[in-house]
Design a protein around this motif. Structure first.
Motif, short mmCIF file in Angstrom:
data_model
loop_
_atom_site.label_atom_id
_atom_site.label_comp_id
_atom_site.label_asym_id
_atom_site.label_seq_id
_atom_site.Cartn_x
_atom_site.Cartn_y
_atom_site.Cartn_z
N THR A 78 0.67 -1.28 0.01
CA THR A 78 -0.08 -0.05 -0.05
C THR A 78 0.93 1.31 0.01
OG1 THR A 78 -1.69 -1.02 1.13
CG2 THR A 78 -2.05 1.29 1.20
N PHE A 81 2.27 1.53 -3.43
CA PHE A 81 1.29 2.16 -4.31
C PHE A 81 1.10 3.77 -4.01
CE2 PHE A 81 -3.21 3.40 -4.73
CZ PHE A 81 -3.36 3.07 -6.32
N ARG A 110 -9.62 3.03 -5.64
CA ARG A 110 -10.27 1.81 -4.76
C ARG A 110 -9.15 1.36 -3.77
NH1 ARG A 110 -14.18 -1.72 -4.96
NH2 ARG A 110 -14.87 -0.85 -6.95
N PRO A 111 -7.67 1.33 -4.10
CA PRO A 111 -6.90 1.07 -2.86
C PRO A 111 -6.74 2.01 -1.87
CG PRO A 111 -5.99 0.60 -5.11
CD PRO A 111 -7.38 1.33 -5.47
N GLU A 114 -10.00 1.54 0.30
CA GLU A 114 -10.21 0.18 0.96
C GLU A 114 -8.87 0.03 1.89
OE1 GLU A 114 -10.47 -2.72 -2.04
OE2 GLU A 114 -12.52 -2.42 -2.65
N ASP A 115 -7.64 0.68 1.66
CA ASP A 115 -6.91 0.16 2.46
C ASP A 115 -6.04 1.38 3.18
OD1 ASP A 115 -6.76 -2.12 1.08
OD2 ASP A 115 -5.42 -1.59 -0.39
#
Length: 279
Positions: A78, A81, A110-111, A114-115
């Motif tokens: 993460t 990213f 989305r990442p 969600e994260d």
């Protein structure tokens, strides 16, 4: 002189291009180029507005995401990213550019949701709604408006469209004439015309062609040149003249002819009266 030869070639090429632009096959290309030229300033300021909007969004994202890149509770993938897509202002700007124009914004959003934090859903929901959906479609509508305006003012395209419409209308009339000519001699008599117009579908079709077939004999008389039958040429030409409602020009022409006829009759009556008095 080589310079003069090149200049002459350029002039010939320019003349050839002016001839080609009158062809129907190049009409869409000419319209596209004219639209781009007419919409240049609109395109320029649209790009400036979008760039400023994307830059502001990228700077905000960089400031918000920067603390999360040092958060030890996040997984290594993460954090990588975040740094890859939002690590600097330049990376964030490129990511926002992809979000705006590529249509693949869920891959970048989305990442984060969600994260990292659900709060990013509010930010990107607002951005996608206001910029990706609303602003880009407004700009598209403005370009469409300019395209329609250029097409409406393009004299050559208007002539081509009118010519094409007239040919198509004449072809439909010729098909109608062939269907009405039951004898197959290339002529329509009053009896054939009346039998043909008894079909309600024919009257409906004539209505779509903007022809009033309510009075059969009157319509036939307007198409006939006085020989008692209507040829294909008379039918097509007469129907084109009768299409739609009477124009002001037609009314004025009739009034002018009527005035001349009335003056002629008045002079003729005067001559007859004068001759009668002499006798």
């Amino acid at each position: 002189d080589l310079t003069i030869v090149r200049t002459m070639r350029f002039v010939r090429l320019f003349r050839a291009m002016r001839v080609l632009r009158t062809f129907e096959v190049f009409s869409k290309l000419r319209l596209l180029l004219a639209t781009v030229a007419a919409s240049f300033y609109a395109l320029l300021w649209s790009m400036v507005l979008l760039f400023i909007t994307m830059l502001m969004a990228a700077l905000v994202l960089t400031q918000i995401i920067n603390p999360f890149m040092t958060d030890l509770s996040l997984e290594k993938d993460t954090v990588e990213f975040l740094f890859k897509n939002y690590g600097t202002a330049g990376k964030s700007l490129w990511t926002v550019f992809e979000i705006t124009f590529s249509g693949g914004w869920p891959l970048h959003v989305r990442p984060l949701v969600e994260d990292v934090s659900v709060g990013f859903a509010w930010f990107f929901g607002l951005y996608v709604s206001c910029v990706v959906f609303a602003m880009t479609r407004i700009i598209t509508a403005l370009f469409l408006k300019d395209t329609l305006a250029v097409a409406a003012n393009d004299a050559e395209m208007m002539i081509q469209e009118k010519t094409k419409e007239k040919k198509s209308y004449a072809a439909k009339l010729l098909e109608l004439f062939m269907a009405a000519d039951t004898s197959g001699d290339g002529k329509i008599t009053l009896e054939e015309f009346e039998d043909f117009l008894r079909d309600p579908r024919v009257n409906t079709y004539l209505t779509t062609l903007e022809l009033d077939a309510h009075e059969t004999k009157s319509l036939f008389a307007m198409l006939d040149d006085g020989d008692g039958f209507v040829t294909a040429q008379e039918f097509v030409q007469g129907a084109i003249r009768l299409k739609g409602v009477a124009r002001s020009q037609d009314v004025v022409s009739i009034m002018h002819d009527f005035t001349k006829l009335n003056r002629t009759i008045h002079d003729l009556v005067g001559s007859i009266n004068a001759l009668h008095q002499k006798l």
